[in-house]
Design an enzyme around this catalytic site. Structure first.
Site, PDB file in Angstrom:
ATOM      1  N   PHE A  21     -74.291  50.428 -20.127  1.00 49.93           N
ATOM      2  CA  PHE A  21     -75.317  51.124 -20.897  1.00 49.93           C
ATOM      3  C   PHE A  21     -75.996  52.227 -20.087  1.00 49.93           C
ATOM      4  O   PHE A  21     -76.199  53.334 -20.565  1.00 49.93           O
ATOM      5  CB  PHE A  21     -76.385  50.121 -21.387  1.00 49.93           C
ATOM      6  CG  PHE A  21     -75.826  49.123 -22.349  1.00 49.93           C
ATOM      7  CD1 PHE A  21     -75.763  49.400 -23.699  1.00 49.93           C
ATOM      8  CD2 PHE A  21     -75.333  47.904 -21.896  1.00 49.93           C
ATOM      9  CE1 PHE A  21     -75.227  48.483 -24.593  1.00 49.93           C
ATOM     10  CE2 PHE A  21     -74.797  46.974 -22.780  1.00 49.93           C
ATOM     11  CZ  PHE A  21     -74.747  47.277 -24.129  1.00 49.93           C
ATOM     12  N   GLN A  60     -75.201  38.731 -20.495  1.00 49.95           N
ATOM     13  CA  GLN A  60     -75.865  39.588 -21.479  1.00 49.95           C
ATOM     14  C   GLN A  60     -74.817  40.305 -22.328  1.00 49.95           C
ATOM     15  O   GLN A  60     -75.153  41.035 -23.243  1.00 49.95           O
ATOM     16  CB  GLN A  60     -76.735  40.626 -20.766  1.00 49.95           C
ATOM     17  CG  GLN A  60     -77.866  40.014 -19.956  1.00 49.95           C
ATOM     18  CD  GLN A  60     -78.442  40.991 -18.941  1.00 49.95           C
ATOM     19  OE1 GLN A  60     -79.314  41.776 -19.254  1.00 49.95           O
ATOM     20  NE2 GLN A  60     -77.931  40.962 -17.726  1.00 49.95           N
ATOM     21  N   HIS A 119     -77.248  37.502 -25.438  1.00 46.90           N
ATOM     22  CA  HIS A 119     -77.377  38.531 -26.480  1.00 46.90           C
ATOM     23  C   HIS A 119     -76.358  38.366 -27.605  1.00 46.90           C
ATOM     24  O   HIS A 119     -76.114  39.301 -28.362  1.00 46.90           O
ATOM     25  CB  HIS A 119     -77.274  39.933 -25.843  1.00 46.90           C
ATOM     26  CG  HIS A 119     -78.423  40.248 -24.926  1.00 46.90           C
ATOM     27  ND1 HIS A 119     -78.387  41.216 -23.939  1.00 46.90           N
ATOM     28  CD2 HIS A 119     -79.665  39.703 -24.852  1.00 46.90           C
ATOM     29  CE1 HIS A 119     -79.557  41.243 -23.312  1.00 46.90           C
ATOM     30  NE2 HIS A 119     -80.335  40.335 -23.836  1.00 46.90           N
ATOM     31  N   CYS A 122     -74.171  36.315 -42.721  1.00 49.77           N
ATOM     32  CA  CYS A 122     -74.932  37.056 -43.726  1.00 49.77           C
ATOM     33  C   CYS A 122     -76.414  37.066 -43.344  1.00 49.77           C
ATOM     34  O   CYS A 122     -76.986  36.013 -43.052  1.00 49.77           O
ATOM     35  CB  CYS A 122     -74.759  36.416 -45.099  1.00 49.77           C
ATOM     36  SG  CYS A 122     -75.867  37.134 -46.334  1.00 49.77           S
ATOM     37  N   SER A 153     -78.233  45.918 -14.440  1.00 46.55           N
ATOM     38  CA  SER A 153     -79.309  46.733 -13.856  1.00 46.55           C
ATOM     39  C   SER A 153     -80.605  45.940 -13.764  1.00 46.55           C
ATOM     40  O   SER A 153     -81.568  46.404 -13.163  1.00 46.55           O
ATOM     41  CB  SER A 153     -79.525  47.989 -14.694  1.00 46.55           C
ATOM     42  OG  SER A 153     -79.935  47.633 -16.004  1.00 46.55           O
TER      43      SER A 153
HETATM   44  P1  OAD Z   1     -76.709  48.232 -17.641  1.00 46.73           P
HETATM   45  O1  OAD Z   1     -75.845  49.328 -18.138  1.00 46.73           O
HETATM   46  O2  OAD Z   1     -78.174  48.422 -17.737  1.00 46.73           O
HETATM   47  O3  OAD Z   1     -76.382  47.932 -16.128  1.00 46.73           O
HETATM   48  C1  OAD Z   1     -75.079  47.753 -15.675  1.00 46.73           C
HETATM   49  C2  OAD Z   1     -75.112  47.732 -14.166  1.00 46.73           C
HETATM   50  O4  OAD Z   1     -73.808  47.412 -13.726  1.00 46.73           O
HETATM   51  C3  OAD Z   1     -75.488  49.065 -13.532  1.00 46.73           C
HETATM   52  O5  OAD Z   1     -76.550  48.851 -12.616  1.00 46.73           O
HETATM   53  C4  OAD Z   1     -74.217  49.526 -12.806  1.00 46.73           C
HETATM   54  O6  OAD Z   1     -74.483  50.118 -11.561  1.00 46.73           O
HETATM   55  C5  OAD Z   1     -73.490  48.222 -12.611  1.00 46.73           C
HETATM   56  N1  OAD Z   1     -72.026  48.318 -12.612  1.00 46.73           N
HETATM   57  C6  OAD Z   1     -71.218  49.057 -13.417  1.00 46.73           C
HETATM   58  N2  OAD Z   1     -69.922  48.824 -13.150  1.00 46.73           N
HETATM   59  C7  OAD Z   1     -69.910  47.900 -12.136  1.00 46.73           C
HETATM   60  C8  OAD Z   1     -68.869  47.240 -11.409  1.00 46.73           C
HETATM   61  N3  OAD Z   1     -67.578  47.483 -11.648  1.00 46.73           N
HETATM   62  N4  OAD Z   1     -69.234  46.352 -10.447  1.00 46.73           N
HETATM   63  C9  OAD Z   1     -70.539  46.122 -10.179  1.00 46.73           C
HETATM   64  N5  OAD Z   1     -71.557  46.711 -10.836  1.00 46.73           N
HETATM   65  C10 OAD Z   1     -71.246  47.583 -11.804  1.00 46.73           C
HETATM   66  O7  OAD Z   1     -76.234  46.904 -18.393  1.00 46.73           O
HETATM   67  P2  OAD Z   1     -76.991  45.501 -18.520  1.00 46.73           P
HETATM   68  O8  OAD Z   1     -77.839  45.222 -17.334  1.00 46.73           O
HETATM   69  O9  OAD Z   1     -76.003  44.491 -18.939  1.00 46.73           O
HETATM   70  O10 OAD Z   1     -78.800  44.624 -24.548  1.00 46.73           O
HETATM   71  O11 OAD Z   1     -77.941  45.811 -19.752  1.00 46.73           O
HETATM   72  C11 OAD Z   1     -78.693  44.808 -20.311  1.00 46.73           C
HETATM   73  C12 OAD Z   1     -78.812  44.964 -21.788  1.00 46.73           C
HETATM   74  O12 OAD Z   1     -79.181  46.304 -22.130  1.00 46.73           O
HETATM   75  C13 OAD Z   1     -77.536  44.783 -22.561  1.00 46.73           C
HETATM   76  O13 OAD Z   1     -77.197  43.437 -22.762  1.00 46.73           O
HETATM   77  C14 OAD Z   1     -77.849  45.449 -23.863  1.00 46.73           C
HETATM   78  C15 OAD Z   1     -78.508  46.695 -23.329  1.00 46.73           C
HETATM   79  O14 OAD Z   1     -79.402  47.286 -24.159  1.00 46.73           O
HETATM   80  C16 OAD Z   1     -78.837  44.622 -25.883  1.00 46.73           C
HETATM   81  O15 OAD Z   1     -78.092  45.284 -26.564  1.00 46.73           O
HETATM   82  C17 OAD Z   1     -79.874  43.696 -26.459  1.00 46.73           C
END
Ligand code: OAD
Length: 238
Positions: A35, A103, A121, A129, A191
């Site tokens: 994201f 997540q 999530h 529905c 993140s």
């Molecule tokens: P983010 O996109 O916020 O963070 C992903 C993290 O993974 C970043 O800090 C990247 O640096 C790291 N990253 C990417 N590729 C990687 C790899 N190959 N190895 C190690 N690290 C890597 O995603 P989330 O933290 O999952 O929620 O975001 C949390 C929530 O925000 C999601 O579940 C979603 C979103 O809005 C909902 O939709 C409710």
């Protein structure tokens, strides 16, 4: 192998009580964008900000636009579990890992063979529905055009947590239970920006908190071991 990865390997070898907590970065090596990285979903051009589209009020008001985004951006065909998903499944099968808390909504941990997966999530592989609660197979929402409707007339929705919606409290309670009792907590590919999920870190009471994330997180200073590398590469060395 870096020193930190060697230490992690040793810790993993010696433990039978590991818990993993992850996010979108776990699936990027499978070809699913995260994201918040520069090429992540939240930096792409779309008619509305993706955070807005992925909200409860937007889904209620504008399900057509929601479903256009859902099918274009959340449903990615042909993706396979990567080395991180597979290693976690192996560690569970070997009796070393107790639970994966994720997540992610992509179902890739289960596809890799993990059994105890707590989906904070939800999952795009389930649908129901929004009016009568009847469950539907995911194909009904993930493919085709327009807004899928139930026989009762209600809009069928994905079983995911949209912004403005609460997390499932049973799933949260189980996640807290596993984290509280873990010897090693590995947090990877997240993140740690989105609450309440990110707040789970505070329930860990042990001395082996590992962060494996490409970029820095607000919790780097909490970690006993920190690895800023790709999680699939790191896990393939364990
Ligand atoms: P983010 O996109 O916020 O963070 C992903 C993290 O993974 C970043 O800090 C990247 O640096 C790291 N990253 C990417 N590729 C990687 C790899 N190959 N190895 C190690 N690290 C890597 O995603 P989330 O933290 O999952 O929620 O975001 C949390 C929530 O925000 C999601 O579940 C979603 C979103 O809005 C909902 O939709 C409710």
């Amino acid at each position: 192998m870096t020193d930190a990865v060697s230490v992690l390997k040793q810790w993993v070898n010696d433990s039978d009580n590991i818990v993993f907590f992850g996010g979108a970065g776990v699936s990027t090596e499978s070809g699913i964008p995260d994201f918040r990285s520069v090429d992540g979903l939240y930096h792409q051009q779309w008619k509305y900000p993706p955070e807005m589209i992925l909200s409860h009020s937007f889904f209620e008001k504008n399900p057509e636009e929601y479903y256009r985004f859902h099918r274009a951006k959340l449903v990615i065909d042909g993706v396979e579990p990567n080395r991180a998903h597979k290693k976690l499944a192996e560690l569970e099968a070997a009796g070393k890992l107790r639970a994966v808390i994720t997540q992610n909504i992509d179902g890739l941990h289960q596809a890799a063979g993990s059994k105890k997966v707590l989906e904070l999530h939800g999952s795009i592989l389930r649908a129901y529905c929004s009016r009568c609660g009847k469950p539907y197979p995911h194909e009904v929402i993930n493919y085709g055009d327009g807004v899928p409707r139930c026989s009762c007339g209600g809009v069928i929705r994905p079983d995911i947590v949209l912004y403005e919606e609460p997390l499932d409290q049973d799933v949260m309670a189980e996640a807290i239970h596993y984290i509280r009792n873990a010897e090693i907590l590995i947090i990877g590919g997240t993140s740690l920006n989105v609450y309440p999920a990110a707040g789970l870190i505070h329930y860990y009471k042990g001395k082996k908190l590992v962060l494996v994330n490409l970029s820095e997180t607000p919790y780097d200073s909490y970690a006993d071991l920190i690895i800023h590398e790709k999680i699939g590469e790191v896990f393939s060395k364990l």
